[in-house]
Design a protein around this motif. Structure first.
Motif, short mmCIF file in Angstrom:
data_model
loop_
_atom_site.label_atom_id
_atom_site.label_comp_id
_atom_site.label_asym_id
_atom_site.label_seq_id
_atom_site.Cartn_x
_atom_site.Cartn_y
_atom_site.Cartn_z
N THR A 1 11.29 72.75 -69.13
CA THR A 1 10.99 71.48 -68.48
C THR A 1 11.21 70.31 -69.42
OG1 THR A 1 9.35 72.56 -67.06
CG2 THR A 1 9.22 70.17 -67.25
N PRO B 1 -2.51 74.12 -68.38
CA PRO B 1 -1.35 74.07 -69.29
C PRO B 1 -1.10 72.64 -69.77
CG PRO B 1 -0.62 74.21 -67.02
CD PRO B 1 -2.12 74.40 -66.99
N ASP C 1 6.06 74.01 -71.10
CA ASP C 1 7.29 74.72 -70.72
C ASP C 1 8.47 74.08 -71.43
OD1 ASP C 1 9.36 76.05 -69.61
OD2 ASP C 1 8.80 75.71 -67.53
#
Length: 293
Positions: A216, A208, A213
């Motif tokens: 995050t 990733p 995200d």
């Protein structure tokens, strides 16, 4: 002419001239005469007693065909045959160096262990990026399992038990080694594909991205903003001199940062005193930020 001289002359004649390929090498060594027991014994004694380099050379060259015979048994590992032969030759030279003519055996019998040992080391170093066998038991299992498998399919439970029994290891060890043998190396970060048809599926493409995200990313952004707010509030509570020292030393641009001596001249104190004031101010800032948090 002595036995030693005759043997050396025959070897020199057989290997004279350029060797341009592995095929040419194989053809040439097949012409090297095989030593009789008496010739071999005489040469080995000369090497042992007189450190005769020519005798060692003749012993090595006359046994090269035997190295090739052993090396051909390792074709299934996908490694260059020329390199395998070369490693086997290294083992042969080690055997010749250690051979004792008083043992009562032919050099060819003594050299088998050394030739195979060098080839085994070469195979284990180059067959995989990650070693498949590190212990003596694993190495024995590695080479014997490939030989004992009758096809490319996985062993059945009965076959696994039979191999384990024959090699004196557990069925779990056989299964684990079979798994290692079936695995293939994959480049973690290969070269970029030039076309759509060359699409790559390397492990690096499954990692990733650091900002994948959103939650995050937002959390980190809010933490940075909150930290800046707390820092501004804490600085306002410092005395003017301490505030100026911290801002001049840590919050100015790279080209505008003041040195300890600059601030010492400004406030009429020593550079060491400025350093103490700076350390005390930073310590106070940390405490104030914790109070406001």
């Amino acid at each position: 002419m002595t036995t030693h001289a005759l043997a050396t002359r025959d070897v020199d004649l057989a290997l004279s001239g350029p060797l341009g390929s592995l095929d040419a090498y194989l053809e040439r060594i097949s012409k090297v005469p095989v030593l009789s027991r008496e010739q071999e014994l005489s040469l080995a004694q000369r090497l042992r007693d007189e450190q005769d380099v020519d005798a060692a050379r003749t012993l090595v060259l006359s046994h090269l065909r035997f190295v090739v015979h052993i090396a051909r048994g390792y074709r299934g590992y996908g490694l260059p045959m020329g390199d395998i032969v070369q490693e086997g030759n290294v083992g042969l030279m080690k055997a010749v160096k250690r051979f004792d003519p008083e043992l009562g055996v032919r050099l060819v019998s003594f050299a088998v262990h050394w030739i195979r040992a060098e080839i085994h080391e070469y195979v284990l170093r180059n067959w995989r990026l990650v070693k498949v066998a590190t212990t003596k038991a694993q190495r024995k299992l590695f080479f014997n399992l490939r030989r004992m498998k009758k096809n490319l399919s996985w062993l059945s439970a009965d076959e696994t038990a039979e191999v384990a029994r024959e090699l004196g290891v557990s069925t779990a060890e056989v299964t684990e080694m079979e798994r290692r043998l079936s695995a293939r190396d994959l480049s973690f970060d290969p070269l970029s594909a030039e076309g759509d048809e060359d699409e790559s599926y390397a492990p690096t493409q499954y990692l990733p991205a650091p900002d994948a995200d959103p939650a995050t990313h937002v959390e980190e952004h809010e933490w940075e903003e909150n930290t800046q707010v707390l820092l501004r509030l804490a600085i306002e509570e410092l005395d003017p001199r301490s505030r100026d020292i911290v801002q001049s030393r840590w919050m100015a641009g790279d080209g505008d940062k003041a040195t300890l001596h600059d601030l010492a001249d400004k406030y009429g104190v020593s550079a060491e005193r400025v350093r103490q004031l700076e350390a005390n101010a930073i310590k106070k800032l940390r405490g104030l930020m914790l109070e406001h948090a």
